[in-house]
Design an enzyme around this catalytic site. Sequence first.
Site, PDB file in Angstrom:
ATOM      1  N   TYR A 231      -8.498  -5.833  -3.694  1.00 17.99           N
ATOM      2  CA  TYR A 231      -7.184  -6.383  -4.184  1.00 17.99           C
ATOM      3  C   TYR A 231      -7.103  -6.963  -5.325  1.00 17.99           C
ATOM      4  O   TYR A 231      -6.597  -6.707  -6.248  1.00 17.99           O
ATOM      5  CB  TYR A 231      -6.409  -7.015  -2.966  1.00 17.99           C
ATOM      6  CG  TYR A 231      -5.107  -7.600  -3.351  1.00 17.99           C
ATOM      7  CD1 TYR A 231      -3.840  -6.556  -3.357  1.00 17.99           C
ATOM      8  CD2 TYR A 231      -4.731  -8.757  -3.823  1.00 17.99           C
ATOM      9  CE1 TYR A 231      -2.679  -7.141  -3.439  1.00 17.99           C
ATOM     10  CE2 TYR A 231      -3.432  -8.979  -4.249  1.00 17.99           C
ATOM     11  CZ  TYR A 231      -2.473  -8.333  -4.104  1.00 17.99           C
ATOM     12  OH  TYR A 231      -1.154  -8.675  -4.477  1.00 17.99           O
TER      13      TYR A 231
ATOM     14  N   ASP B   8       8.441   6.568  -3.366  1.00 14.16           N
ATOM     15  CA  ASP B   8       7.487   5.943  -2.399  1.00 14.16           C
ATOM     16  C   ASP B   8       6.765   6.868  -1.626  1.00 14.16           C
ATOM     17  O   ASP B   8       6.981   8.000  -1.462  1.00 14.16           O
ATOM     18  CB  ASP B   8       8.570   5.020  -1.652  1.00 14.16           C
ATOM     19  CG  ASP B   8       7.503   3.787  -1.087  1.00 14.16           C
ATOM     20  OD1 ASP B   8       6.686   3.977   0.075  1.00 14.16           O
ATOM     21  OD2 ASP B   8       7.963   2.622  -1.389  1.00 14.16           O
ATOM     22  N   ILE B   9       5.256   6.421  -1.174  1.00 14.28           N
ATOM     23  CA  ILE B   9       4.722   7.274  -0.240  1.00 14.28           C
ATOM     24  C   ILE B   9       5.274   7.627   1.092  1.00 14.28           C
ATOM     25  O   ILE B   9       5.121   8.808   1.613  1.00 14.28           O
ATOM     26  CB  ILE B   9       3.252   6.710  -0.206  1.00 14.28           C
ATOM     27  CG1 ILE B   9       2.308   7.597   0.562  1.00 14.28           C
ATOM     28  CG2 ILE B   9       3.496   5.161   0.720  1.00 14.28           C
ATOM     29  CD1 ILE B   9       1.093   7.077   0.729  1.00 14.28           C
TER      30      ILE B   9
ATOM     31  N   VAL C   8       1.189   7.561  -5.314  1.00 12.80           N
ATOM     32  CA  VAL C   8       1.058   7.173  -6.631  1.00 12.80           C
ATOM     33  C   VAL C   8      -0.584   7.566  -6.864  1.00 12.80           C
ATOM     34  O   VAL C   8      -1.072   7.638  -7.834  1.00 12.80           O
ATOM     35  CB  VAL C   8       1.205   5.713  -7.107  1.00 12.80           C
ATOM     36  CG1 VAL C   8       2.637   5.150  -7.105  1.00 12.80           C
ATOM     37  CG2 VAL C   8       0.292   4.955  -5.921  1.00 12.80           C
TER      38      VAL C   8
ATOM     39  N   THR D 207       7.670 -10.195   1.727  1.00 17.68           N
ATOM     40  CA  THR D 207       7.496  -8.879   1.903  1.00 17.68           C
ATOM     41  C   THR D 207       6.862  -8.534   3.239  1.00 17.68           C
ATOM     42  O   THR D 207       5.885  -9.223   3.618  1.00 17.68           O
ATOM     43  CB  THR D 207       7.382  -7.944   0.783  1.00 17.68           C
ATOM     44  OG1 THR D 207       6.039  -8.204   0.507  1.00 17.68           O
ATOM     45  CG2 THR D 207       8.223  -8.367  -0.346  1.00 17.68           C
TER      46      THR D 207
ATOM     47  N   VAL E 244       5.127 -13.386  -1.648  1.00 14.86           N
ATOM     48  CA  VAL E 244       6.440 -13.019  -1.592  1.00 14.86           C
ATOM     49  C   VAL E 244       7.001 -12.546  -0.130  1.00 14.86           C
ATOM     50  O   VAL E 244       5.992 -11.920   0.429  1.00 14.86           O
ATOM     51  CB  VAL E 244       6.936 -11.855  -2.752  1.00 14.86           C
ATOM     52  CG1 VAL E 244       8.225 -11.483  -2.575  1.00 14.86           C
ATOM     53  CG2 VAL E 244       6.349 -12.372  -4.008  1.00 14.86           C
TER      54      VAL E 244
ATOM     55  N   LYS F 184      -5.965  -5.877  -9.210  1.00 16.57           N
ATOM     56  CA  LYS F 184      -5.064  -6.630  -9.986  1.00 16.57           C
ATOM     57  C   LYS F 184      -5.538  -7.265 -11.372  1.00 16.57           C
ATOM     58  O   LYS F 184      -4.623  -7.303 -12.069  1.00 16.57           O
ATOM     59  CB  LYS F 184      -4.351  -7.697  -8.837  1.00 16.57           C
ATOM     60  CG  LYS F 184      -3.636  -7.273  -7.724  1.00 16.57           C
ATOM     61  CD  LYS F 184      -2.317  -6.232  -8.059  1.00 16.57           C
ATOM     62  CE  LYS F 184      -1.572  -5.992  -6.684  1.00 16.57           C
ATOM     63  NZ  LYS F 184      -0.489  -5.268  -7.227  1.00 16.57           N
TER      64      LYS F 184
ATOM     65  N   SER G 168      -0.480  -9.804  -9.714  1.00 17.06           N
ATOM     66  CA  SER G 168      -0.555 -10.872  -8.519  1.00 17.06           C
ATOM     67  C   SER G 168      -1.329 -12.139  -9.117  1.00 17.06           C
ATOM     68  O   SER G 168      -2.095 -12.161 -10.345  1.00 17.06           O
ATOM     69  CB  SER G 168      -1.208 -10.412  -7.444  1.00 17.06           C
ATOM     70  OG  SER G 168      -1.574 -11.478  -6.431  1.00 17.06           O
TER      71      SER G 168
ATOM     72  N   ASN H  54       5.033  -0.866  -9.629  1.00 16.47           N
ATOM     73  CA  ASN H  54       5.175  -1.776  -8.662  1.00 16.47           C
ATOM     74  C   ASN H  54       4.052  -1.656  -7.247  1.00 16.47           C
ATOM     75  O   ASN H  54       3.934  -2.469  -6.649  1.00 16.47           O
ATOM     76  CB  ASN H  54       6.594  -2.156  -8.276  1.00 16.47           C
ATOM     77  CG  ASN H  54       6.724  -2.774  -6.919  1.00 16.47           C
ATOM     78  OD1 ASN H  54       6.680  -4.072  -6.954  1.00 16.47           O
ATOM     79  ND2 ASN H  54       7.213  -1.882  -6.103  1.00 16.47           N
TER      80      ASN H  54
END
Length: 276
Positions: free
Chosen positions: A175, A37-38, A76, A210, A208, A179, A158, A102
């Site tokens: 985005y 993860d960043i 990433v 999150t 979702v 995707k 997505s 992901n």
Amino acid sequence: MGSLEGRVAFITGVARGQGRSHAVRLAAEGAHVIGVDICADIPANGYPMATEADLDETVALVEAAGGTMAGSVADVRDFGAVKSAVDAGVETFGRLDIVCANAGIAPTAFCEVSLEEDLAMWTAAIDVNLVGSFHTAKAAIPHLIAGGRGGAMVFTSSTAGLRGFGGMRGGGLGYAASKHGIVGLMRTLSNALAPYSIRVNTVHPTAVNTTMAVNPAMTAFLEQYPEGGPHLQNPMPVELLEPGDISAAIAYLVSDAARFVTGVAFPVDAGFCNKL
């Protein structure tokens, strides 16, 4: 014994949200986890990113689920960092079987932004979501092929990777474009890697629960979206899915139960894409 006993999974964006959920679910199925993860904010993104404390918590949750995780900080967008993390993880665990690309962001803004800010949001979305997915695949594929056991790769796309929505600003357009681009990456790699019995699919969640979906910038974007309201609602009576709902699909797609499933865009969307 779990369905993934002894296998090794590489997961990006693992410190929280869907990535954390995937790591815990696959660990519960018997997999070892290599996770990155960043753990730092991205200026063009409108909400805070995960932290190193979050990454440590994911490691603890994986261990509590009975697994082992090699977690590290890597962006990433930086191929060298991704490759180093994968290589080190394979050296630790001795193999690689599963890849979950992901990591992703959804840059949005509360109000009107400058041209420079708009362009920065576009670039950030493309670089993290699409370029980051390519970097993940590029770093992992040699290990999958070298193992000679086949394997499974799942890219997180997505509903915005299957339908045309996102508004006119750089973040929303970036985005949606990224995707959609992930689908092209998946379809091409699924053909290229089929002779090695390496399967490649995408998963397409609706909203979702999150931080990506539940933050002030995203709330403001959805309120201002010109075709909002019923247009952005799920046909099934659920506003937000839980990360575990997506992890269940991931666990299936990377398991032997899906051993001949490849090249598939797999919606987990409460009927969202079917409606539009």
